[in-house]
Design an enzyme around this catalytic site. Sequence first.
Site, PDB file in Angstrom:
ATOM      1  N   TYR A   9     -15.850  -4.559   5.400  1.00  0.00           N
ATOM      2  CA  TYR A   9     -14.674  -3.848   5.935  1.00  0.00           C
ATOM      3  C   TYR A   9     -14.508  -4.163   7.421  1.00  0.00           C
ATOM      4  O   TYR A   9     -13.410  -4.495   7.881  1.00  0.00           O
ATOM      5  CB  TYR A   9     -14.816  -2.341   5.720  1.00  0.00           C
ATOM      6  N   SER A  54       0.134   5.368  -1.440  1.00  0.00           N
ATOM      7  CA  SER A  54      -0.767   6.411  -0.933  1.00  0.00           C
ATOM      8  C   SER A  54      -0.847   6.372   0.592  1.00  0.00           C
ATOM      9  O   SER A  54      -0.444   5.387   1.228  1.00  0.00           O
ATOM     10  CB  SER A  54      -2.170   6.164  -1.527  1.00  0.00           C
ATOM     11  N   ASP A 111       2.514  -2.249  -4.353  1.00  0.00           N
ATOM     12  CA  ASP A 111       1.191  -1.630  -4.535  1.00  0.00           C
ATOM     13  C   ASP A 111       0.690  -2.037  -5.907  1.00  0.00           C
ATOM     14  O   ASP A 111       1.460  -2.518  -6.735  1.00  0.00           O
ATOM     15  CB  ASP A 111       1.276  -0.091  -4.438  1.00  0.00           C
ATOM     16  N   GLY A 152       0.824  -1.215   0.000  1.00  0.00           N
ATOM     17  CA  GLY A 152       0.000   0.000   0.000  1.00  0.00           C
ATOM     18  C   GLY A 152       0.847   1.249   0.000  1.00  0.00           C
ATOM     19  O   GLY A 152       0.462   2.302   0.521  1.00  0.00           O
ATOM     20  N   VAL A 153       2.007   1.145  -0.626  1.00  0.00           N
ATOM     21  CA  VAL A 153       3.035   2.171  -0.500  1.00  0.00           C
ATOM     22  C   VAL A 153       2.774   3.408  -1.384  1.00  0.00           C
ATOM     23  O   VAL A 153       3.454   4.425  -1.236  1.00  0.00           O
ATOM     24  CB  VAL A 153       4.410   1.506  -0.814  1.00  0.00           C
ATOM     25  N   SER A 165      -7.776  -1.641  12.358  1.00  0.00           N
ATOM     26  CA  SER A 165      -8.623  -0.439  12.478  1.00  0.00           C
ATOM     27  C   SER A 165      -9.465  -0.555  13.743  1.00  0.00           C
ATOM     28  O   SER A 165      -9.744  -1.666  14.215  1.00  0.00           O
ATOM     29  CB  SER A 165      -9.553  -0.361  11.262  1.00  0.00           C
ATOM     30  N   ASP A 220      -1.186  -6.849  -7.601  1.00  0.00           N
ATOM     31  CA  ASP A 220      -2.578  -6.740  -7.161  1.00  0.00           C
ATOM     32  C   ASP A 220      -2.809  -7.794  -6.077  1.00  0.00           C
ATOM     33  O   ASP A 220      -2.841  -8.995  -6.359  1.00  0.00           O
ATOM     34  CB  ASP A 220      -3.507  -6.973  -8.359  1.00  0.00           C
ATOM     35  N   LEU A 221      -2.987  -7.341  -4.850  1.00  0.00           N
ATOM     36  CA  LEU A 221      -3.075  -8.271  -3.718  1.00  0.00           C
ATOM     37  C   LEU A 221      -4.440  -8.951  -3.602  1.00  0.00           C
ATOM     38  O   LEU A 221      -4.669  -9.711  -2.672  1.00  0.00           O
ATOM     39  CB  LEU A 221      -2.715  -7.545  -2.418  1.00  0.00           C
ATOM     40  N   ILE A 239      -1.206   6.076   4.429  1.00  0.00           N
ATOM     41  CA  ILE A 239      -0.396   5.569   5.551  1.00  0.00           C
ATOM     42  C   ILE A 239       0.804   4.763   5.040  1.00  0.00           C
ATOM     43  O   ILE A 239       1.906   4.847   5.594  1.00  0.00           O
ATOM     44  CB  ILE A 239      -1.281   4.709   6.492  1.00  0.00           C
TER      45      ILE A 239
HETATM   46  P1  NAI Z   1      -5.118   4.758   0.841  1.00  0.00           P
HETATM   47  O1  NAI Z   1      -6.238   4.521  -0.109  1.00  0.00           O
HETATM   48  O2  NAI Z   1      -4.489   6.115   0.891  1.00  0.00           O
HETATM   49  O3  NAI Z   1      -3.984   3.661   0.607  1.00  0.00           O
HETATM   50  C1  NAI Z   1      -4.297   2.331   0.349  1.00  0.00           C
HETATM   51  C2  NAI Z   1      -3.251   1.775  -0.598  1.00  0.00           C
HETATM   52  O4  NAI Z   1      -3.542   0.382  -0.805  1.00  0.00           O
HETATM   53  C3  NAI Z   1      -3.276   2.471  -1.972  1.00  0.00           C
HETATM   54  O5  NAI Z   1      -1.982   2.849  -2.366  1.00  0.00           O
HETATM   55  C4  NAI Z   1      -3.848   1.391  -2.886  1.00  0.00           C
HETATM   56  O6  NAI Z   1      -3.379   1.465  -4.234  1.00  0.00           O
HETATM   57  C5  NAI Z   1      -3.380   0.111  -2.177  1.00  0.00           C
HETATM   58  N1  NAI Z   1      -4.186  -1.022  -2.601  1.00  0.00           N
HETATM   59  C6  NAI Z   1      -5.539  -1.111  -2.594  1.00  0.00           C
HETATM   60  N2  NAI Z   1      -5.922  -2.257  -3.167  1.00  0.00           N
HETATM   61  C7  NAI Z   1      -4.796  -2.924  -3.526  1.00  0.00           C
HETATM   62  C8  NAI Z   1      -4.536  -4.153  -4.173  1.00  0.00           C
HETATM   63  N3  NAI Z   1      -5.545  -4.926  -4.614  1.00  0.00           N
HETATM   64  N4  NAI Z   1      -3.263  -4.530  -4.385  1.00  0.00           N
HETATM   65  C9  NAI Z   1      -2.236  -3.729  -3.992  1.00  0.00           C
HETATM   66  N5  NAI Z   1      -2.405  -2.535  -3.386  1.00  0.00           N
HETATM   67  C10 NAI Z   1      -3.689  -2.141  -3.161  1.00  0.00           C
HETATM   68  O7  NAI Z   1      -5.685   4.378   2.291  1.00  0.00           O
HETATM   69  P2  NAI Z   1      -5.044   4.481   3.745  1.00  0.00           P
HETATM   70  O8  NAI Z   1      -5.993   5.243   4.583  1.00  0.00           O
HETATM   71  O9  NAI Z   1      -3.631   4.856   3.690  1.00  0.00           O
HETATM   72  O10 NAI Z   1      -5.191   2.967   4.198  1.00  0.00           O
HETATM   73  C11 NAI Z   1      -4.101   2.150   4.571  1.00  0.00           C
HETATM   74  C12 NAI Z   1      -4.607   1.117   5.559  1.00  0.00           C
HETATM   75  O11 NAI Z   1      -5.060   1.767   6.732  1.00  0.00           O
HETATM   76  C13 NAI Z   1      -5.785   0.283   5.051  1.00  0.00           C
HETATM   77  O12 NAI Z   1      -5.593  -1.068   5.400  1.00  0.00           O
HETATM   78  C14 NAI Z   1      -6.960   0.876   5.803  1.00  0.00           C
HETATM   79  O13 NAI Z   1      -8.001  -0.054   5.976  1.00  0.00           O
HETATM   80  C15 NAI Z   1      -6.311   1.255   7.116  1.00  0.00           C
HETATM   81  N6  NAI Z   1      -7.034   2.249   7.887  1.00  0.00           N
HETATM   82  C16 NAI Z   1      -7.311   3.479   7.356  1.00  0.00           C
HETATM   83  C17 NAI Z   1      -8.032   4.403   8.096  1.00  0.00           C
HETATM   84  C18 NAI Z   1      -8.409   5.738   7.555  1.00  0.00           C
HETATM   85  O14 NAI Z   1      -9.250   6.426   8.167  1.00  0.00           O
HETATM   86  N7  NAI Z   1      -7.805   6.197   6.448  1.00  0.00           N
HETATM   87  C19 NAI Z   1      -8.487   4.088   9.473  1.00  0.00           C
HETATM   88  C20 NAI Z   1      -8.109   2.778   9.938  1.00  0.00           C
HETATM   89  C21 NAI Z   1      -7.403   1.905   9.164  1.00  0.00           C
END
Ligand code: NAI
Length: 258
Positions: A156, A14, A35, A11-12, A117, A51-52, A16
């Site tokens: 989720y 975007s 990612d 998830g690198v 989460s 693609d995970l 977190i």
């Molecule tokens: P984000 O959307 O900014 O980043 C998610 C990343 O995961 C993106 O770079 C995306 O391309 C990648 N991704 C999604 N599907 C994928 C796949 N099939 N294969 C490879 N990469 C994939 O979201 P954020 O907020 O940074 O989320 C990161 C983690 O934090 C997630 O697991 C989310 O559930 C968790 N989280 C986020 C919260 C929030 O409020 N933003 C709160 C609690 C947990």
Amino acid sequence: MLEGKTIVVTGVASGIGAETARTLRTMGASVVGVDRVTPTHGDCHTFHEADLSDPRAIDRLVDALPSGLNGLCNIAGLPPTAPPAFVLKVNALGLRQLTLSLIHKFANGASIVNLASLAGLDWAKSLTEIEAFHDVGFDDVDAFCERFDIHGARSYFFSKEYLIAWTYANRWTWRARNIRMNCVSPGPVETPILKDFIATLGARVEEDMKIMDRSATPADIAPVVAFLQTDGARWFRGANLTADGGMSSHIALARLGL
Ligand code: NAI
């Protein structure tokens, strides 16, 4: 603090994950990014597009990754607005397959950190589903969702409940090699998917957020993930660190009427 360590971050591209890559790099680690989207920042030493949600893509990724890895940060995730089967595939199944397939490539003492989460904190109420999910493969996800009525945002919540329960369950799985697994549970974080949470959960999230002075930013969460990668965190095993500005303790006290 992390000099000489090679750490995989999913998830690198975007939010977190991107901030975690930056933090780990600043602390001296060599960052291997993963990612489905190529990152625009330069904080990964190497990057693998994968693609995970696709088990074959995970197999190819594992083959391409080097041995002797010191850590894995499982951060990639989909929000509740995505189709339920995809949410379970990326947030739980893909994460599980990647982690288990990488065990033989980890150095002794490696640290696995799962991004869970606050949505998963009630995991103990879903023991039947969690137990059943242990045997679910990528081809069984639709049937699993039907059987347990997992639709919409519930996917989720369940994915994060499973992740916390799975982290607890693996507290000692690799103890002989000193490989530890922990998770971090944030409350709302200002990233591109925050709007998806508000769109799906609406009043519930907004009500919870009103008690906070602000949402988190990725910079509030990445150092917690990075800490768990340091040797100083070696006594954390099967722990869930809530990084939420006090939100979960407030909710717990409110439920007790305190
Ligand atoms: P984000 O959307 O900014 O980043 C998610 C990343 O995961 C993106 O770079 C995306 O391309 C990648 N991704 C999604 N599907 C994928 C796949 N099939 N294969 C490879 N990469 C994939 O979201 P954020 O907020 O940074 O989320 C990161 C983690 O934090 C997630 O697991 C989310 O559930 C968790 N989280 C986020 C919260 C929030 O409020 N933003 C709160 C609690 C947990």
